[in-house]
Design an enzyme around this catalytic site. Structure first.
Site, short mmCIF file in Angstrom:
data_model
loop_
_atom_site.label_atom_id
_atom_site.label_comp_id
_atom_site.label_asym_id
_atom_site.label_seq_id
_atom_site.Cartn_x
_atom_site.Cartn_y
_atom_site.Cartn_z
N GLU A 32 -0.61 -9.16 -0.66
CA GLU A 32 -2.04 -9.35 -0.40
C GLU A 32 -2.83 -9.38 -1.71
O GLU A 32 -3.78 -10.15 -1.87
CB GLU A 32 -2.55 -8.24 0.53
N ALA A 77 0.87 -1.17 0.00
CA ALA A 77 0.00 0.00 0.00
C ALA A 77 0.91 1.23 0.00
O ALA A 77 2.06 1.15 0.44
CB ALA A 77 -0.87 -0.01 1.25
N GLY A 108 0.62 -4.87 0.84
CA GLY A 108 -0.54 -4.90 -0.05
C GLY A 108 -0.26 -5.58 -1.39
O GLY A 108 -1.18 -6.07 -2.03
N GLU A 132 4.54 -5.21 7.26
CA GLU A 132 3.80 -4.11 7.89
C GLU A 132 4.22 -3.83 9.33
O GLU A 132 4.26 -2.68 9.76
CB GLU A 132 2.28 -4.38 7.84
#
Ligand code: CAA
Length: 257
Positions: free
Chosen positions: A115, A66, A112, A135
């Site tokens: 993911e 992200a 992300g 993270e």
């Protein structure tokens, strides 16, 4: 459709979606998530599209996570909203799509990015790829479904190790752990994805959609996957694709779906 952060192209029944922010290692900002939502939704509606191949622009990254710069100043509510909206718009959409998707992991797939690959139905990686959920090194946890999907793919123990150490796996380790299905050279990555897509394209899209739904049901809390399978199996019998598939078998020819 004009996109600024992704490329989307259909060729011979395959929708190629490339995350295209190479200067930011293809990090997923809000705009990119919205564009991916659009491109996947368009592919889902297009009956000519039989498989989606998702990859990252340039050799360095699939997606490096992200966009940290975008959420660095967020508060609790904004953080929760980021995770919820992202999961709904992209990760759940992809996982529950009836069009099968292949993540062609061409470099870093972190946070992300991993993911996103895990929300695809199939994952393959080039030998330079590195995968992890780092993270906790940023003081946050995976928020795009990583704690759930990683544990279901590699098992709880290995997921705990990857998440708490924030470590990265090489492609070979990722294959040993069951995180990716195949590893190949960088040059072979898209051809390998296409080879898998070609096999998928020979089969009934209706049956594939029902199979995806049934497999996913087994990983959904409160849903009995066996019951969903029974019902989806039964509903195949009232379709033209079932008639074509079984008739072709008996006529000793290839089915045309
Ligand atoms: N968000 C925003 N920008 C990112 C980014 C990210 N996730 N990853 C890389 N970039 C940017 C860098 O800031 C840099 O941009 P500038 O030149 O403008 O500073 C550019 O991409 C190139 O990156 P680096 O210079 O850092 O490249 P490197 O080769 O030295 O390192 C790397 C590569 C190890 C992947 C490193 O970039 C890195 O650690 N990135 C962050 C990985 C990460 O922590 N991902 C998880 C994000 S959080 C998340 O995903 C939460 C969630 O689940 C919802």
């Amino acid at each position: 459709m004009i996109y600024n952060n992704i490329l989307s192209e259909n060729k011979e029944g395959i929708c190629y979606i490339t995350i295209n922010r190479p200067k930011q290692l293809n990090a997923l900002n809000g705009a990119t998530i919205n564009e991916l939502n659009q491109a996947i939704s368009v592919a889902e509606k297009d009956t000519d599209v039989r498989c989606i191949i998702l990859t990252g622009a340039d050799a360095k990254a699939f997606v490096a996570g992200a966009d940290i710069k975008e959420f660095a100043a967020f508060d609790k509510n904004a953080g929760e909203n980021l995770a919820r909206k992202g999961q709904e718009l992209l990760f759940d959409l992809l996982e529950n799509a009836s069009t099968p998707s292949i993540a062609a992991i061409n470099g870093f797939a972190l946070g992300g990015g991993l993911e996103l690959a895990m929300a695809c139905h199939i994952r393959i990686a080039s030998d330079n790829a590195k995968m992890g959920l780092p993270e906790v090194s940023l003081g946050v946890i995976p928020g795009y479904g990583g704690t759930q999907r990683l544990a279901s793919l590699v098992g709880k123990g290995k997921a705990m190790e990857m998440i708490t150490t924030a470590g990265m796996l090489s492609s070979t380790q990722a294959m040993e752990w069951g995180l990716v299905n195949h590893v190949c050279s960088q040059e072979e990555l898209i051809p390998l994805a296409e080879k898998l897509a070609l096999k998928i394209k020979r089969n009934s899209p209706m049956a594939i959609a029902k199979a995806i739904k049934s497999v996913n049901a087994g990983f959904t809390d409160g849903v009995n996957g066996f019951e969903v399978e029974i019902s989806e199996f039964g509903s195949c019998f009232e379709t033209l694709e079932f008639i074509e598939g079984t008739t072709a078998f008996m006529e000793k020819r290839k089915a045309k779906f």
